[in-house]
Design a protein around this motif. Structure first.
Motif, PDB file in Angstrom:
ATOM      1  N   THR A  13      -6.428 -55.988  27.903  1.00 16.15           N
ATOM      2  CA  THR A  13      -8.022 -56.209  28.357  1.00 16.15           C
ATOM      3  C   THR A  13      -8.519 -57.335  28.391  1.00 16.15           C
ATOM      4  O   THR A  13      -8.381 -58.262  27.453  1.00 16.15           O
ATOM      5  N   ALA A  14      -9.233 -57.914  29.400  1.00 16.60           N
ATOM      6  CA  ALA A  14      -9.980 -59.030  29.445  1.00 16.60           C
ATOM      7  C   ALA A  14     -11.254 -58.678  29.099  1.00 16.60           C
ATOM      8  O   ALA A  14     -11.947 -57.868  29.681  1.00 16.60           O
ATOM      9  N   THR A  15     -12.098 -59.300  28.127  1.00 20.00           N
ATOM     10  CA  THR A  15     -13.259 -59.340  27.913  1.00 20.00           C
ATOM     11  C   THR A  15     -14.388 -60.262  28.325  1.00 20.00           C
ATOM     12  O   THR A  15     -14.004 -61.479  27.763  1.00 20.00           O
ATOM     13  N   ARG A  49      -4.920 -55.693  32.659  1.00 18.31           N
ATOM     14  CA  ARG A  49      -4.853 -54.428  33.268  1.00 18.31           C
ATOM     15  C   ARG A  49      -6.382 -53.789  33.192  1.00 18.31           C
ATOM     16  O   ARG A  49      -6.464 -52.650  34.093  1.00 18.31           O
ATOM     17  N   ALA A  50      -7.304 -54.342  32.582  1.00 21.28           N
ATOM     18  CA  ALA A  50      -8.859 -53.773  32.643  1.00 21.28           C
ATOM     19  C   ALA A  50      -9.619 -55.061  32.301  1.00 21.28           C
ATOM     20  O   ALA A  50      -8.988 -55.889  31.470  1.00 21.28           O
ATOM     21  N   LEU A  51     -11.102 -55.023  32.626  1.00 24.29           N
ATOM     22  CA  LEU A  51     -11.914 -55.904  32.139  1.00 24.29           C
ATOM     23  C   LEU A  51     -13.342 -55.247  31.660  1.00 24.29           C
ATOM     24  O   LEU A  51     -13.700 -54.209  32.050  1.00 24.29           O
ATOM     25  N   VAL A  52     -13.614 -55.719  30.532  1.00 22.73           N
ATOM     26  CA  VAL A  52     -14.994 -55.200  29.835  1.00 22.73           C
ATOM     27  C   VAL A  52     -15.821 -56.562  30.053  1.00 22.73           C
ATOM     28  O   VAL A  52     -15.591 -57.501  29.574  1.00 22.73           O
ATOM     29  N   THR A  94     -13.131 -51.909  35.516  1.00 23.62           N
ATOM     30  CA  THR A  94     -14.099 -52.673  34.989  1.00 23.62           C
ATOM     31  C   THR A  94     -15.041 -51.788  34.105  1.00 23.62           C
ATOM     32  O   THR A  94     -15.508 -50.599  34.690  1.00 23.62           O
ATOM     33  N   LEU A  95     -15.427 -52.149  33.074  1.00 22.21           N
ATOM     34  CA  LEU A  95     -16.440 -51.331  32.171  1.00 22.21           C
ATOM     35  C   LEU A  95     -17.392 -52.308  31.767  1.00 22.21           C
ATOM     36  O   LEU A  95     -16.971 -53.368  31.082  1.00 22.21           O
ATOM     37  N   GLY A 184     -16.048 -49.298  19.101  1.00 21.89           N
ATOM     38  CA  GLY A 184     -14.875 -48.386  19.135  1.00 21.89           C
ATOM     39  C   GLY A 184     -14.730 -47.602  20.349  1.00 21.89           C
ATOM     40  O   GLY A 184     -13.373 -47.212  20.569  1.00 21.89           O
ATOM     41  N   ARG A 185     -15.649 -46.894  21.040  1.00 26.94           N
ATOM     42  CA  ARG A 185     -15.651 -46.202  21.905  1.00 26.94           C
ATOM     43  C   ARG A 185     -14.929 -46.943  23.274  1.00 26.94           C
ATOM     44  O   ARG A 185     -13.931 -46.462  24.010  1.00 26.94           O
ATOM     45  N   VAL A 186     -15.478 -48.229  23.550  1.00 27.49           N
ATOM     46  CA  VAL A 186     -14.770 -48.753  24.523  1.00 27.49           C
ATOM     47  C   VAL A 186     -13.520 -49.347  24.397  1.00 27.49           C
ATOM     48  O   VAL A 186     -12.674 -49.170  25.426  1.00 27.49           O
ATOM     49  N   ALA A 187     -12.942 -49.599  23.232  1.00 31.53           N
ATOM     50  CA  ALA A 187     -11.552 -49.843  22.950  1.00 31.53           C
ATOM     51  C   ALA A 187     -10.854 -48.789  23.134  1.00 31.53           C
ATOM     52  O   ALA A 187      -9.649 -48.727  23.571  1.00 31.53           O
ATOM     53  N   GLU A 188     -11.209 -47.450  22.615  1.00 34.09           N
ATOM     54  CA  GLU A 188     -10.516 -46.200  22.825  1.00 34.09           C
ATOM     55  C   GLU A 188     -10.302 -46.009  24.147  1.00 34.09           C
ATOM     56  O   GLU A 188      -9.104 -45.636  24.763  1.00 34.09           O
ATOM     57  N   PHE A 189     -11.316 -46.157  25.199  1.00 39.97           N
ATOM     58  CA  PHE A 189     -11.432 -45.906  26.317  1.00 39.97           C
ATOM     59  C   PHE A 189     -10.563 -46.822  27.247  1.00 39.97           C
ATOM     60  O   PHE A 189      -9.720 -46.465  28.293  1.00 39.97           O
ATOM     61  N   THR A 190     -10.418 -48.156  26.661  1.00 40.78           N
ATOM     62  CA  THR A 190      -9.732 -49.069  27.580  1.00 40.78           C
ATOM     63  C   THR A 190      -8.354 -48.810  27.227  1.00 40.78           C
ATOM     64  O   THR A 190      -7.416 -48.963  28.206  1.00 40.78           O
TER      65      THR A 190
END
Length: 270
Positions: A13-15, A49-52, A94-95, A184-190
């Motif tokens: 995950t890219a933040t 693989r995903a971006l926050v 992306t989130l 925590g929820r963002v980490a769980e969902f990513t």
């Protein structure tokens, strides 16, 4: 702290963090310009693989740093639109993780993400009517698609802010979390996103963006056939195990011509 876009990559995950706490994470011209090339590099990084997207501290972003913008329509919109479009066309999930104010150009960026998770107490607003700015058609359509025409008109015509619960009811936000629960929820969902097929995600993002050219449909059908993703997904389901998806985007020179992007501009991020 100097205004900047901070980013790191960890565990797929890219933040990207909007940092200008002295001005509630308002984006300076340099920050707006830095976002498209940063996203281009992260899109090309196989480790991502995903971006926050989030903001420093207890504010997502109050939008453009108004004092640093020009006074004409062209000057006031030329910076935000390329950044918004680059985020909207990022090829991986992306989130936006939102705390506090998510207003103006900040809301524009959050709306360009695939998903938006917010903490209770977050406030959302689209405020061009306060400045006499004509909101771009693409940005307007994106807002309508998310929140519906009634809420889009409420936000655009009044420039007023709405809370997280109303944003959730209208579709502007996907989930609202209690204080302390957002990270925590963002980490769980990513982690969920990373466990799914990148092929499915990439094709779905392209298909949901608008009309699909037959050549692009053929391209994705070929990718699905050649990758073995479907075989692996079905086998994992029947064997009651987690799937081991392995598809990655083809090398740039091997991609369908419509997939290839522009050259990567210079790095302006920090």
């Amino acid at each position: 702290m100097e205004p900047c876009l901070h980013h790191d990559v960890a565990d797929g995950t890219a933040t990207v963090v909007i940092r200008n706490p002295a001005k509630r994470n308002a984006l300076t011209p340099g920050m707006w310009r830095a976002l498209p090339p940063l996203l281009e590099r992260l899109a090309a990084d196989p480790a991502v693989r995903a971006l926050v997207l989030t903001g420093e501290g207890d504010t997502f972003s109050t939008g453009a740093d108004i004092g640093s913008l020009g006074t004409t329509y062209e000057e006031s919109t030329a910076l935000a639109l390329p950044a918004e479009e680059a985020l909207a066309h990022f090829p991986k999930p992306t989130l936006a993780a939102v705390r506090g104010y998510c207003v103006g150009g900040g809301c524009q960026l959050a709306a360009a993400c695939d998903l938006r998770f917010a903490e209770e107490g977050a406030r959302f607003g689209v405020t061009p009517a306060r400045l006499g700015i004509v909101y771009a058609p693409s940005s307007t359509r994106r807002l309508v698609d998310l929140a519906g025409p009634a809420t889009a008109k409420y936000l655009l015509l009044s420039g007023e802010l709405i809370g997280a619960e109303r944003a959730l009811r209208t579709g502007l936000v996907d989930e609202v979390l209690p204080p302390g629960g957002l990270d925590g929820r963002v980490a769980e969902f990513t982690r969920v996103l990373l466990s799914r097929s990148a092929l499915t995600q990439a094709a779905a993002k392209e298909f949901t963006a608008g009309p699909v050219d037959p050549a692009r449909l053929e391209y994705w059908q070929e990718q699905a056939s050649d990758s073995g993703e479907t075989r692996e997904g079905i086998a994992a389901f029947l064997e009651r195990r987690a799937p081991r998806f392995g598809w990655t985007p083809p090398a740039r020179s091997d991609r369908h011509p419509a997939v290839a992007g522009p050259a990567v501009p210079a790095d302006h991020s920090r």
